[in-house]
Design an enzyme around this catalytic site. Structure first.
Site, PDB file in Angstrom:
ATOM      1  CB  SER A  32      -0.877  -0.021   1.074  1.00 54.32           C
ATOM      2  OG  SER A  32      -1.530  -0.958   1.163  1.00 54.32           O
ATOM      3  CG  HIS A  63      -2.796  -2.254  -3.486  1.00 51.59           C
ATOM      4  ND1 HIS A  63      -2.255  -3.549  -2.951  1.00 51.59           N
ATOM      5  CD2 HIS A  63      -3.357  -1.693  -2.461  1.00 51.59           C
ATOM      6  CE1 HIS A  63      -1.844  -3.571  -1.839  1.00 51.59           C
ATOM      7  NE2 HIS A  63      -2.780  -2.806  -1.284  1.00 51.59           N
ATOM      8  CG  HIS A  85      -4.904  -7.830   0.469  1.00 52.13           C
ATOM      9  ND1 HIS A  85      -4.607  -6.606  -0.429  1.00 52.13           N
ATOM     10  CD2 HIS A  85      -3.684  -7.307   0.873  1.00 52.13           C
ATOM     11  CE1 HIS A  85      -4.128  -6.000  -0.573  1.00 52.13           C
ATOM     12  NE2 HIS A  85      -3.450  -6.102   0.931  1.00 52.13           N
ATOM     13  CE1 TYR A  87      -8.280  -5.821   1.888  1.00 49.35           C
ATOM     14  CE2 TYR A  87      -6.993  -6.495   3.204  1.00 49.35           C
ATOM     15  CZ  TYR A  87      -7.513  -5.876   2.011  1.00 49.35           C
ATOM     16  OH  TYR A  87      -6.428  -4.441   1.750  1.00 49.35           O
ATOM     17  CD  GLU A  88      -8.719  -7.580  -2.459  1.00 51.18           C
ATOM     18  OE1 GLU A  88      -8.643  -6.455  -3.493  1.00 51.18           O
ATOM     19  OE2 GLU A  88      -7.234  -7.250  -1.783  1.00 51.18           O
ATOM     20  CB  ALA A 115       1.095  -0.894   4.470  1.00 54.25           C
ATOM     21  CG  MET A 213      -4.762  -5.942   7.309  1.00 56.34           C
ATOM     22  SD  MET A 213      -6.155  -5.007   6.740  1.00 56.34           S
ATOM     23  CE  MET A 213      -6.107  -4.332   8.669  1.00 56.34           C
ATOM     24  CB  SER A 214      -0.376  -9.012   2.668  1.00 57.06           C
ATOM     25  OG  SER A 214       0.113  -7.655   3.146  1.00 57.06           O
ATOM     26  CG  ASN A 237      -0.676   2.294  11.220  1.00 57.27           C
ATOM     27  OD1 ASN A 237      -0.601   2.169   9.663  1.00 57.27           O
ATOM     28  ND2 ASN A 237      -1.244   1.692  12.351  1.00 57.27           N
ATOM     29  CG  HIS A 249      -6.659   2.626   2.943  1.00 53.92           C
ATOM     30  ND1 HIS A 249      -5.305   1.409   2.999  1.00 53.92           N
ATOM     31  CD2 HIS A 249      -6.533   2.554   1.898  1.00 53.92           C
ATOM     32  CE1 HIS A 249      -5.382   1.808   1.781  1.00 53.92           C
ATOM     33  NE2 HIS A 249      -5.684   2.041   1.297  1.00 53.92           N
TER      34      HIS A 249
HETATM   35  N1  HPA Z   1      -3.186  -3.176  11.153  1.00 52.54           N
HETATM   36  C1  HPA Z   1      -2.956  -3.785  10.525  1.00 52.54           C
HETATM   37  N2  HPA Z   1      -2.790  -3.764   8.756  1.00 52.54           N
HETATM   38  C2  HPA Z   1      -2.089  -2.105   9.023  1.00 52.54           C
HETATM   39  C3  HPA Z   1      -1.921  -1.553   9.587  1.00 52.54           C
HETATM   40  C4  HPA Z   1      -2.287  -1.561  10.840  1.00 52.54           C
HETATM   41  O1  HPA Z   1      -2.753  -1.242  11.502  1.00 52.54           O
HETATM   42  N3  HPA Z   1      -1.078  -0.725   8.775  1.00 52.54           N
HETATM   43  C5  HPA Z   1      -1.402  -0.240   7.830  1.00 52.54           C
HETATM   44  N4  HPA Z   1      -1.695  -2.189   7.969  1.00 52.54           N
END
Ligand code: HPA
Length: 281
Positions: A32, A63, A85, A87-88, A115, A213-214, A237, A249
């Site tokens: 991302s 993406h 991903h 989750y998609e 990310a 998440m990947s 973050n 996001h």
């Molecule tokens: N959690 C999960 N996935 C992420 C995060 C997060 O804080 N930041 C970027 N991808």
């Protein structure tokens, strides 16, 4: 398209081979907000995922959803600008189909980027973290189902998922570029909801330093078929409960944008160093 995973992989591979005659040495997945690196290389071919029949599509903002083939300072690479991903809604085997495809196109090394949320108290937004190991226990295995014997064994060893050799190359490249590089363990969650503070406390207790998440399932599929792997997380973050503000996001993409110049410099140096080391081997 209702095909078993192995048939679908072969089908996609045949299609890509008919469209593209390029043999990559290194495969790179851009996470991302990090997709800009693909625009810095000498592009030879571009193939949007949606043009490949049966190929899983990337539906996430930020993406691009395409393969970029070309030379990064002379190194033949295939880049995934955007990934798919769990989750998609994809089955784990579909989510890692692109990894297997890049392996079958000839890539021996997989460079994973993403990310991620920072769990370790010393991490700040904008840090880069080399992934030294991962925890995939909270997501389904991409190897579930009939084993693809032509790719790898039923019970693959995972004692060195992220190559020690490539970790050495990454450390050296970061030093040469004067980029502080953190190191840590990545934990994958199913997403798409960000974690609760209690979950983040649990992950910290379990030894995780960053969450995303990947990546972990991609690394498992790549080890299964014998690829050598390295990975870098852009800490976009602080994870839930550490961050004083709700996670978005947009925040993730903005932080990735801000670190993009450092990230691109590091990736380029690592690709060149891997290429040189392979040439000399
Ligand atoms: N959690 C999960 N996935 C992420 C995060 C997060 O804080 N930041 C970027 N991808």
């Amino acid at each position: 398209m209702n095909m078993i995973a192995e048939e679908k992989l072969q089908y996609c591979l045949q299609y890509v081979k008919e469209r593209i005659s390029f043999q990559p040495e290194i495969a790179l997945i851009l996470g991302s907000g990090l997709g800009g690196f693909a625009d810095t290389i000498e592009i030879r071919e571009v193939l949007p995922y949606q043009e490949i029949p049966g190929f899983p599509q990337s539906t996430v903002a930020g993406h691009a959803g395409r393969f970029v083939f070309g030379y990064a300072e002379g190194v033949p690479v295939v880049i995934m600008q955007g990934r798919v991903h769990l989750y998609e809604g994809y089955d784990p085997a579909d989510a890692v189909l692109p990894i297997r495809l890049m392996h079958l196109l000839g890539a021996k090394v997989l460079f994973l980027t993403n990310a991620a949320g920072g769990i370790h108290y010393d991490f700040h937004a904008g840090d880069l973290m080399m992934i030294t190991d991962h925890i995939s226990t909270f997501v389904p295995s991409p190897l579930r189902g009939k084993n693809m014997d032509s790719l790898g064994v039923r019970f693959p060893d995972m004692s060195e998922i992220y190559s020690k050799r490539l970790q050495g190359i990454l450390r050296r490249a970061a030093m040469e570029e004067n980029i502080p590089l953190k190191e840590g363990i990545y934990v994958q969650t199913p997403g798409p909801a960000y974690e609760s503070p209690a979950e983040i406390r649990m992950f910290r207790t379990l030894g995780a330093d960053a969450v995303g998440m990947s990546t972990a399932i991609e690394a498992i599929a790549a080890r299964h078929c014998g690829m050598e792997i390295c990975g870098v997380s852009c800490i976009s973050n602080l994870a839930a409960g550490i961050s004083p503000t709700p996670l978005t996001h947009e925040e993730v993409k903005e932080a990735a944008d801000a670190v993009a110049p450092q990230f691109c410099a590091l990736v380029q140096r690592v690709l060149s160093a891997i290429h040189e080391a392979n040439d000399n081997a």
